[in-house]
Design a protein around this motif. Structure first.
Motif, PDB file in Angstrom:
ATOM      1  N   UNK A   1      -5.771   8.043  -7.036  1.00 34.65           N
ATOM      2  CA  UNK A   1      -4.655   7.100  -7.148  1.00 34.65           C
ATOM      3  C   UNK A   1      -3.607   7.421  -6.087  1.00 34.65           C
ATOM      4  N   UNK A   2      -2.977   8.587  -6.229  1.00 36.91           N
ATOM      5  CA  UNK A   2      -2.103   9.071  -5.162  1.00 36.91           C
ATOM      6  C   UNK A   2      -2.397  10.565  -4.999  1.00 36.91           C
TER       7      UNK A   2
ATOM      8  N   UNK B   1       7.558   4.687  -0.273  1.00 41.81           N
ATOM      9  CA  UNK B   1       7.046   4.215   1.008  1.00 41.81           C
ATOM     10  C   UNK B   1       7.857   2.976   1.420  1.00 41.81           C
ATOM     11  N   UNK B   2       7.865   2.638   2.637  1.00 38.31           N
ATOM     12  CA  UNK B   2       8.564   1.477   3.246  1.00 38.31           C
ATOM     13  C   UNK B   2      10.051   1.771   3.451  1.00 38.31           C
TER      14      UNK B   2
ATOM     15  N   UNK C   1       0.863  -1.194   0.000  1.00 39.04           N
ATOM     16  CA  UNK C   1       0.000   0.000   0.000  1.00 39.04           C
ATOM     17  C   UNK C   1       0.895   1.238   0.000  1.00 39.04           C
ATOM     18  N   UNK C   2       0.751   2.078  -1.044  1.00 37.81           N
ATOM     19  CA  UNK C   2       1.610   3.267  -1.108  1.00 37.81           C
ATOM     20  C   UNK C   2       0.822   4.571  -1.021  1.00 37.81           C
ATOM     21  N   UNK C   3      -0.492   4.492  -0.935  1.00 31.66           N
ATOM     22  CA  UNK C   3      -1.276   5.718  -0.734  1.00 31.66           C
ATOM     23  C   UNK C   3      -2.618   5.320  -0.134  1.00 31.66           C
ATOM     24  N   UNK C   4      -3.081   6.095   0.835  1.00 34.49           N
ATOM     25  CA  UNK C   4      -4.347   5.738   1.501  1.00 34.49           C
ATOM     26  C   UNK C   4      -5.152   6.967   1.924  1.00 34.49           C
TER      27      UNK C   4
ATOM     28  N   UNK D   1      -1.272   1.846   5.726  1.00 34.33           N
ATOM     29  CA  UNK D   1      -0.205   2.463   4.942  1.00 34.33           C
ATOM     30  C   UNK D   1       1.076   1.634   5.053  1.00 34.33           C
ATOM     31  N   UNK D   2       1.660   1.276   3.919  1.00 32.24           N
ATOM     32  CA  UNK D   2       2.900   0.496   3.933  1.00 32.24           C
ATOM     33  C   UNK D   2       2.688  -0.998   4.135  1.00 32.24           C
TER      34      UNK D   2
ATOM     35  N   UNK E   1       2.506  12.349  -0.094  1.00 31.72           N
ATOM     36  CA  UNK E   1       1.067  12.576   0.085  1.00 31.72           C
ATOM     37  C   UNK E   1       0.584  12.066   1.451  1.00 31.72           C
TER      38      UNK E   1
ATOM     39  N   UNK F   1       2.708  10.199   7.777  1.00 30.81           N
ATOM     40  CA  UNK F   1       3.590   9.141   8.279  1.00 30.81           C
ATOM     41  C   UNK F   1       4.855   9.044   7.398  1.00 30.81           C
TER      42      UNK F   1
END
Lengths: 374, 374
Positions: free
Chosen positions: B147-148, B93-94, A274-277, A332-333, B116, B119
């Motif tokens: 999407x993002x 992310x990550x 998950x890269x965007x929420x 997220x992540x 975006x 965290x």
């Protein structure tokens, strides 16, 4: 990343990536080995599915008599890696391709090809004569799809004509009904596939009655692996997807279960993060059409209950995940694990399989036939 | 094959393969260069389309101020090859990905990313502090796709919060409306895209009024390259497909032609060969779903009149070609040239472009970002 992947937990891998569960893979290979022994049928598995020399080698260790490929460029890699008895299941046409075949034969004289055209057998025979290479061929018989192959009614005459060509060694018949492999109802699939493979079996008998050498009748895929062995003259089968499976195959009925094809278990999964929420109704993950080849059915998320993946118009790099039946969206992540819709074209998008055992990476295998479409 | 390809006629190449016509490519690049100068807008072209460092380098020679990519793994290859000012247009992310970003920043401090999520900016700032690396960021604004990006109404507060994070250097806003690029009607596309990019422009003004550093507003693709420059604050555009084009893009209307997007010409084609012709109604070619990524529109055959390509249920390795309006089917072994439906995912299936000039191969470029989906 790759060198340091050994020993990692699968959740620590960077995404998107492809995993193969070693134990499930070995179990699938063992089931096919037992099937082969029990039914006295050879297995020459199709490597167009997994595109991986190491997996092909494992199939040999599990009793396969050789390997099948769709293209000469795939054969080149397997032969280079010492895989035996390669069957190329599509016609080898054009001077370029025939000259690549001759190079393959230098290293691997047992390489087997299929033919469905008079002009082609003339060209192959000429090349064989020029390079003093015997070329082993199967007559490709069209099971009714019209993709490749001679129509059954012309097969005998076509094969008899081959007698004029001393550098072609007729070895039998290929009849592969790709269009029948995914028929949902097992009974319908069985009726149609047996009809096709019995037609091919009758052709084998007819070839033999006419004095033609015909030790091989090959065909069959994962969807009909346990059906076609009932046709009288089938000597070998060429399944591919049984190794790793996918949503498409698990969704068809099987002999023991009308709803599910459960003879083989899904060994391959894909991880995505998950890269965007920022929306309440969905999250965005890092696998889009360039990581999960688009197909009619959707990927199946197995790490979480109640989540659905869709490419969702999110383009080539991203996917959309929604929650159903009151399930919670992932955080997220967070990493999701899913079964891909169709294994063959999705594997062809990646360079490595991460092999896991009890969710720990124990090996990394190159997908070394990836992109070999020539 | 590859080493000996130079000097060959394109019809002598083995198939399937991808060609780029050098003169058409250069003409497309020159049109974008002139557009950039005329409209005083920077171009930071998106390399997710062509996945090729050499083509990216050519774009720099034609005036691009840097390059855009979708993923960190693409950025790594371009930075390795010396390409400047890389913008990664999806959130990083990550921990794995952030640590790959830090490595990129070691070599290329000007690398620019988008954010975006709160965290995420905490994690990025921590990594920046730990490694003493300033991280240049754009606020990714959601144009309505989901999407993002942060929703426009939250963008100012999100950007103001970033002041607390000394290792993040706010450089502006990204707003990319991927969903608008292929709207068929130019007028409708213009209204919708200008509305979006003016919204983003207003946000830029609002950022500046609130004392935020905001030198960049980036967005826009090939479909709106000549539209978005009219929004008041757009400083740069990130088109990708204009380089090689495809059926999808040539089929939408443009400013000067309601039926066709003719500003850029198709520079990339695919060659495929007839490998079976035993049916009266069609022939079979050697390019299937593993060579031409399936899309809603079909490939367009340009070498012959009246021929239509369809994947046709012929599986991953083969395609079906039929003739319409009394045209003749191509002969056995004949080579067809076609424009692919959607350039991005199809390029991602191949390892090389054969560059041609007057139909002679003059160069071979590695598609070195191929498969870089992480």
């Amino acid at each position: 990343m790759l060198k340091t992947a050994l020993g990692l937990k699968k959740a620590e891998l960077d995404t998107p990536c492809l995993l193969i569960d070693k134990n499930i893979l070995h179990s699938n290979l063992e089931i096919m080995r037992k099937h082969s022994i029990k039914n006295k049928v050879n297995v020459r598995p199709h490597c167009k599915t997994h595109k991986c020399s190491k997996l092909a080698q494992l199939q040999i260790e599990y009793g396969a008599i050789g390997v099948s490929v769709a293209k000469i460029s795939e054969a080149e890699v397997l032969i280079q890696n010492g895989l035996p008895n390669v069957l190329i299941t599509s016609p080898i046409v054009t001077d370029n391709k025939i000259s690549r075949l001759i190079s393959c034969l230098e290293q691997a004289p047992s390489t087997l090809i299929v033919v469905d055209n008079k002009e082609n057998i003339v060209a192959l025979n000429e090349a064989g004569a020029r390079h003093k290479k015997m070329i082993h061929v199967l007559v490709d018989v069209d099971p009714g799809i019209g993709r490749t192959g001679v129509k059954p009614e012309y097969a005998l005459n076509f094969a008899l004509e081959m007698k004029q060509f001393p550098w072609l060694n007729l070895m039998g018949i290929q009849c592969y009904a790709g269009n029948l492999q995914h028929i949902s109802s097992f009974d319908e699939r069985k009726i149609k596939s047996l009809q096709t493979m019995q037609m091919a079996s009758d052709l084998v008998k007819c070839f033999r009655e006419n004095g033609l050498n015909c030790p091989i009748l090959t065909g069959s895929g994962t969807g009909t692996y346990d059906i076609d062995v009932e046709a009288t003259e089938v000597t070998e089968i060429q399944p591919g997807s049984y190794t790793v499976m996918d949503v498409q195959y698990t969704s068809i009925g099987s002999q023991s279960n009308e709803e599910q094809f459960n003879a083989f278990k899904p060994a391959m999964t894909l991880l995505t993060t998950v890269i965007s929420n920022n929306r309440a109704e969905h999250v965005t993950v890092d696998a889009g059409t360039k990581s999960i080849y688009v197909d009619q059915c959707k990927p199946q998320i197995i790490s979480h209950q109640g989540l659905k993946y869709d490419w969702g118009g999110f383009g080539d790099e991203h996917g959309k995940v929604t929650a159903v039946n009151g399930a919670q969206l992932p955080g997220y992540g967070e990493v999701l694990e899913l079964i891909v819709p169709h294994c063959d074209p999705t594997i062809n998008l990646f360079d490595q399989f991460f092999i896991t055992e009890n969710d720990i990476v124990v090996d990394v295998w190159d997908i070394d036939l990836r992109g070999k479409c020539q």
